[in-house]
Design an enzyme around this catalytic site. Sequence first.
Site, short mmCIF file in Angstrom:
data_model
loop_
_atom_site.label_atom_id
_atom_site.label_comp_id
_atom_site.label_asym_id
_atom_site.label_seq_id
_atom_site.Cartn_x
_atom_site.Cartn_y
_atom_site.Cartn_z
N ASP A 92 1.06 -0.68 -0.09
CA ASP A 92 0.23 -0.37 -0.05
C ASP A 92 1.18 1.42 0.14
O ASP A 92 1.98 0.95 0.59
CB ASP A 92 -0.53 0.31 1.44
N CYS A 99 -20.70 -1.92 -3.10
CA CYS A 99 -20.57 -3.11 -3.62
C CYS A 99 -22.06 -2.51 -4.40
O CYS A 99 -21.69 -2.09 -5.86
CB CYS A 99 -20.75 -4.34 -3.92
N ARG A 102 -20.68 3.06 4.03
CA ARG A 102 -20.76 4.00 2.22
C ARG A 102 -22.21 3.67 1.70
O ARG A 102 -22.61 1.97 1.74
CB ARG A 102 -20.10 2.89 1.29
#
Length: 443
Positions: A30, A266, A334
Site C-alpha cells: 500500500d 458494492c 458507504r
Amino acid sequence: MNITIIGTGYVGLVSGTCFSEMGNKVYCVDTQESKIQDLKLGKIPIYEPGLEDLVVKNYDHRNLFFTTSLQEALKDCEIVFIAVGTPMGEDGSADLQYVLDAAREIGEIMQKPLIVVNKSTVPVGTAHKVKRVIQESLQKRDLNISFSVASNPEFLKEGDAVNDFLKPDRVIIGTEDKTSEEVLKELYAPFGRNYDKIITMDIQSAEMTKYAANAMLATKISFINEIANICEAVGANVNDVRRGIGSDKRIGYSFIYAGCGYGGSCFPKDIRALSKIALQSGINPRIINAVEEVNKEQRKILAKKIIQHFGEDLRDKSFAIWGLSFKPETDDMREATSIVLINELVTKGARLKVYDPKAMEEAKTNYLKGVPNITYASSKYEALKNCNALVLVTEWKEFRSPDFDEIKTLLKEPIIFDGRNQYNIKRLQRMGFMYYQIGVKEC
C-alpha cells in the site's frame, strides 16, 4: 506460492490474509506508510469478524508481510493481484485510475515472468487495458518479459468475508492461456479441496460475472421492496408474501427481505457501472436502471413514515436511531440508508440520538461529521431516553431481542419504526406499541 497483493483495502487485506493462512508467502502493498505501520502492529483499518486474529497470526508466522515497496514485494513474486479501489466516476462508470496506475508500476518494476490478476471489480475489457499498460512500460525499459493477465473477481460479503474466502461458493477464474489457468487453480485448490468450486472462463466473461451477480442480488432486493409497497397499499403483509414465494425453490428466501433499501460499497456502485457499460455498448438497461430507482426511493421510506405520523415540522421531536452501518457486522457506512434518513429528519428540525455497535467513529469522523442535532449514545437503551420514537435501521444481533418493557419506559411514546421487519407485530400491539414495518399496513 509467492504472492503480492496491491492494495490493503477491504478486498486486498482479506484476500492476502486468507492466502497466507494456506501457507503462501504474501506481500501486501500500500502507498500509505501509516497504514502499513499499523498493519505491522496488528491494527486493522476495517472491522471484519475474524480478520484481525488471522492478520496477527500470519504476520507473526512470517507468511504475511506489509510494505510500501512494490519492488520489494515483486522480488520473488509469481502472482500479483491488483486489489485497489475502483470508485464511481462522475458519470457513474468505474474509475480505473488506480488499477491502471498499479499496472504501470508493475511494468516499470517487474524483472521476471508474472501472472497479473485483476481482483478489483472492473468493467469488461479492463484486463486488456492492464495488459497494454504493462506492455508499454516494458517497452520503455526495452525489455521483453513474458506475463499474462487474468480476472479473478471477489465475492465477499462484508461481515462474513473471511469465511467467504476460506470456504467459497465458487471461484471464478478468467484467463487467456492454460498455464495461468492451471497455476490459479492450484492456488485456490486448498480452499475447496477439489476443483468443483473453481469455474474457468474467458476474461471478459469473468469480468462480467461479478457485475451480473451483484445486479441479480440487488434486483431481488428492489423487487421485494416494490412488492412491499404494493402490499401496504392493498392491505397485504409482505412478511407472509415472502414466505409464500420463498418456498418456491426457483425463487428461494435469500435477498427477499423487505426493508429500507440496500447500501454499501458494492451494489450501488456496481449497478451504476453496469448501467454505464450497457449504455456504452448500445444497450438500454431498463431493468438495471429500475433497480436503482426503486432503491433510491426505498431509502427514503422510513423518513416518509415518520413524517406521515408526526407531521412535516419535527422541531420538537427526538428520535432514537438504532444502526448506522449499511448492514450488520461491519463499520462500513458507504451509501448507508441511515445517512439518507438522518439528513431527511434533521432537515425537518428533528433531534437524533444514534447508536451503532461498530460504526460510531465512522459516523463522527466521516459520514455524519458536521450534521447538526445529533447525539451519540453509549448504548441502545441510552439512545432511547426522552425520544418520541425508536427507528431501527440496521439489524444488528443485539437489536433482535430487546427488552420491550424497557423500551416502553424510556421512550416518551411507545412508537417503533422498523426498517428491517425484525419484531413480532402482534406482540408489540398487545403491549401497546404503535409499530410500523415495511410492507405491512400501518397499525
